[in-house]
Scaffold this active site. Structure first.
Site, PDB file in Angstrom:
ATOM      1  N   GLY A  12      -1.150   4.925   9.339  1.00 26.05           N
ATOM      2  CA  GLY A  12      -2.515   4.237   9.213  1.00 26.05           C
ATOM      3  C   GLY A  12      -3.699   5.201   8.684  1.00 26.05           C
ATOM      4  O   GLY A  12      -4.718   4.867   8.902  1.00 26.05           O
ATOM      5  N   SER A  13      -3.495   6.344   8.296  1.00 25.94           N
ATOM      6  CA  SER A  13      -4.482   7.262   7.924  1.00 25.94           C
ATOM      7  C   SER A  13      -5.378   6.693   6.721  1.00 25.94           C
ATOM      8  O   SER A  13      -6.678   6.701   6.851  1.00 25.94           O
ATOM      9  CB  SER A  13      -4.115   8.726   7.796  1.00 25.94           C
ATOM     10  N   ASN A  14      -4.452   6.108   6.078  1.00 26.90           N
ATOM     11  CA  ASN A  14      -5.227   5.448   4.401  1.00 26.90           C
ATOM     12  C   ASN A  14      -5.989   4.227   5.112  1.00 26.90           C
ATOM     13  O   ASN A  14      -7.323   3.956   4.723  1.00 26.90           O
ATOM     14  CB  ASN A  14      -4.434   5.139   3.597  1.00 26.90           C
ATOM     15  N   LEU A  85       6.249  -0.383   3.508  1.00 29.05           N
ATOM     16  CA  LEU A  85       7.644   0.101   3.156  1.00 29.05           C
ATOM     17  C   LEU A  85       8.444  -1.046   2.569  1.00 29.05           C
ATOM     18  O   LEU A  85       9.609  -0.980   1.964  1.00 29.05           O
ATOM     19  CB  LEU A  85       8.519   0.746   4.039  1.00 29.05           C
ATOM     20  N   LEU A  87       9.477  -4.660   0.140  1.00 30.07           N
ATOM     21  CA  LEU A  87       8.995  -5.489  -0.822  1.00 30.07           C
ATOM     22  C   LEU A  87       8.422  -6.659  -0.987  1.00 30.07           C
ATOM     23  O   LEU A  87       8.688  -7.318  -0.110  1.00 30.07           O
ATOM     24  CB  LEU A  87      10.423  -5.528  -1.813  1.00 30.07           C
ATOM     25  N   ASN A 102      -1.449  -1.078  -4.532  1.00 26.25           N
ATOM     26  CA  ASN A 102      -0.609  -0.027  -3.787  1.00 26.25           C
ATOM     27  C   ASN A 102      -0.766   1.519  -4.077  1.00 26.25           C
ATOM     28  O   ASN A 102      -1.426   1.769  -5.074  1.00 26.25           O
ATOM     29  CB  ASN A 102       0.886  -0.346  -4.315  1.00 26.25           C
ATOM     30  N   HIS A 104       0.972   4.981  -4.232  1.00 25.35           N
ATOM     31  CA  HIS A 104       2.222   5.731  -4.145  1.00 25.35           C
ATOM     32  C   HIS A 104       2.067   7.232  -4.222  1.00 25.35           C
ATOM     33  O   HIS A 104       1.177   7.806  -5.060  1.00 25.35           O
ATOM     34  CB  HIS A 104       3.131   5.290  -5.493  1.00 25.35           C
ATOM     35  N   ASP A 145       6.896  -0.347  -7.227  1.00 22.22           N
ATOM     36  CA  ASP A 145       6.149   0.895  -7.813  1.00 22.22           C
ATOM     37  C   ASP A 145       5.876   0.654  -9.428  1.00 22.22           C
ATOM     38  O   ASP A 145       5.940   1.532 -10.109  1.00 22.22           O
ATOM     39  CB  ASP A 145       6.729   2.503  -7.665  1.00 22.22           C
ATOM     40  N   GLU A 174      -5.066  11.137  -1.341  1.00 23.62           N
ATOM     41  CA  GLU A 174      -5.475   9.710  -1.291  1.00 23.62           C
ATOM     42  C   GLU A 174      -6.615   9.248  -0.489  1.00 23.62           C
ATOM     43  O   GLU A 174      -7.255   8.511  -0.866  1.00 23.62           O
ATOM     44  CB  GLU A 174      -4.035   9.309  -0.305  1.00 23.62           C
TER      45      GLU A 174
HETATM   46  C1  GRF Z   1       0.847   7.630   2.027  1.00 23.65           C
HETATM   47  O1  GRF Z   1       1.274   8.842   1.576  1.00 23.65           O
HETATM   48  C2  GRF Z   1       1.217   6.698   0.901  1.00 23.65           C
HETATM   49  O2  GRF Z   1       0.881   7.016  -0.356  1.00 23.65           O
HETATM   50  C3  GRF Z   1       2.690   6.349   1.260  1.00 23.65           C
HETATM   51  O3  GRF Z   1       2.666   6.362   2.577  1.00 23.65           O
HETATM   52  C4  GRF Z   1       2.075   7.184   3.231  1.00 23.65           C
HETATM   53  C5  GRF Z   1       0.905   6.537   4.074  1.00 23.65           C
HETATM   54  O4  GRF Z   1       0.251   7.319   5.065  1.00 23.65           O
HETATM   55  N1  GRF Z   1       2.970   5.192   0.526  1.00 23.65           N
HETATM   56  P1  GRF Z   1      -0.544   6.699   6.204  1.00 23.65           P
HETATM   57  O5  GRF Z   1       0.121   5.653   7.029  1.00 23.65           O
HETATM   58  O6  GRF Z   1      -1.849   6.113   5.332  1.00 23.65           O
HETATM   59  O7  GRF Z   1      -1.035   7.812   6.956  1.00 23.65           O
END
Ligand code: GRF
Length: 193
Positions: A12-14, A85, A87, A102, A104, A145, A174
């Site tokens: 969940g860093s994003n 992860l 669909l 999304n 990727h 994707d 990201e």
């Molecule tokens: C990211 O690299 C994203 O592109 C991929 O999964 C990773 C998720 O990282 N789909 P986080 O959970 O946001 O740290």
């Protein structure tokens, strides 16, 4: 104000960056975090930020309606897949057409599709000897994707990069760009009414 729901399966860093990015503004806010993984770090991210979170099983996701119900109950009108992860079924992507994005961790269409996620993507890039990699932020349709690309950002692959060092570079990219691209998409949608 646009209400964002984040779907995530991992650390969940994003998600954290997105929550922080919108926390102080009036354009949008994160109203829900959904995960298919009951031990995902993103649940801690949500609770630390005071954002409601819910587990949703892979069966409920595949059925579509339970996922739609969860999004509707939260009042979500924009959905972000941030390391999700599963669909998303067509019934859900159709409802959120143009309002679901999304991220990727490669330059799609290269190194994308079913089974290409996380470390697998970076290992494949290294094994292919690619000179560059990057990230793709795209609208979501019912295929893995494949939706229209909103933005791509590139990074060089150094000769001594490993899957782990490349992954760190990609994560930095990201975190630097994903919230901003989401913001631009939401601004466009709000302007169009
Ligand atoms: C990211 O690299 C994203 O592109 C991929 O999964 C990773 C998720 O990282 N789909 P986080 O959970 O946001 O740290």
């Amino acid at each position: 104000m646009t209400n964002i729901a984040i779907l995530a399966s991992g650390a969940g860093s994003n998600a954290r960056r997105i929550i922080e990015h919108f926390a102080s503004g009036t354009l949008a806010r994160v109203v829900l975090v959904l995960t298919d993984n009951p031990s995902a770090g993103v649940l801690n991210v949500a609770s630390q930020a005071g954002i409601p979170s819910r587990f949703i099983s892979r069966e409920q996701i595949a059925q579509g309606q339970p996922l739609l119900d969860a999004l509707e109950q939260a009042g979500a009108d924009f959905v972000v897949l941030a390391g999700f992860l599963r669909l998303v079924p067509a019934s859900v992507t159709a409802r959120f057409s143009g309002r679901m994005v999304n991220i990727h961790p490669s330059l799609l269409p290269a190194f994308g599709g079913k089974g290409m996620y996380g470390g697998r993507v970076h290992r494949a890039v290294i094994e292919a000897g690619a000179a560059e990699s990057g990230i793709t932020i795209h609208l979501v349709d019912e295929h893995y994707d494949r939706g229209p690309v909103l933005a791509q950002f590139r990074v060089a692959v150094a000769p001594d990069d490993t899957a782990a060092t490349l992954e760190a570079k990609i994560h930095a990219l990201e975190h630097a760009h994903f919230p901003q691209v989401i913001e631009e998409r939401i601004r466009d949608l709000q302007l169009r009414g």
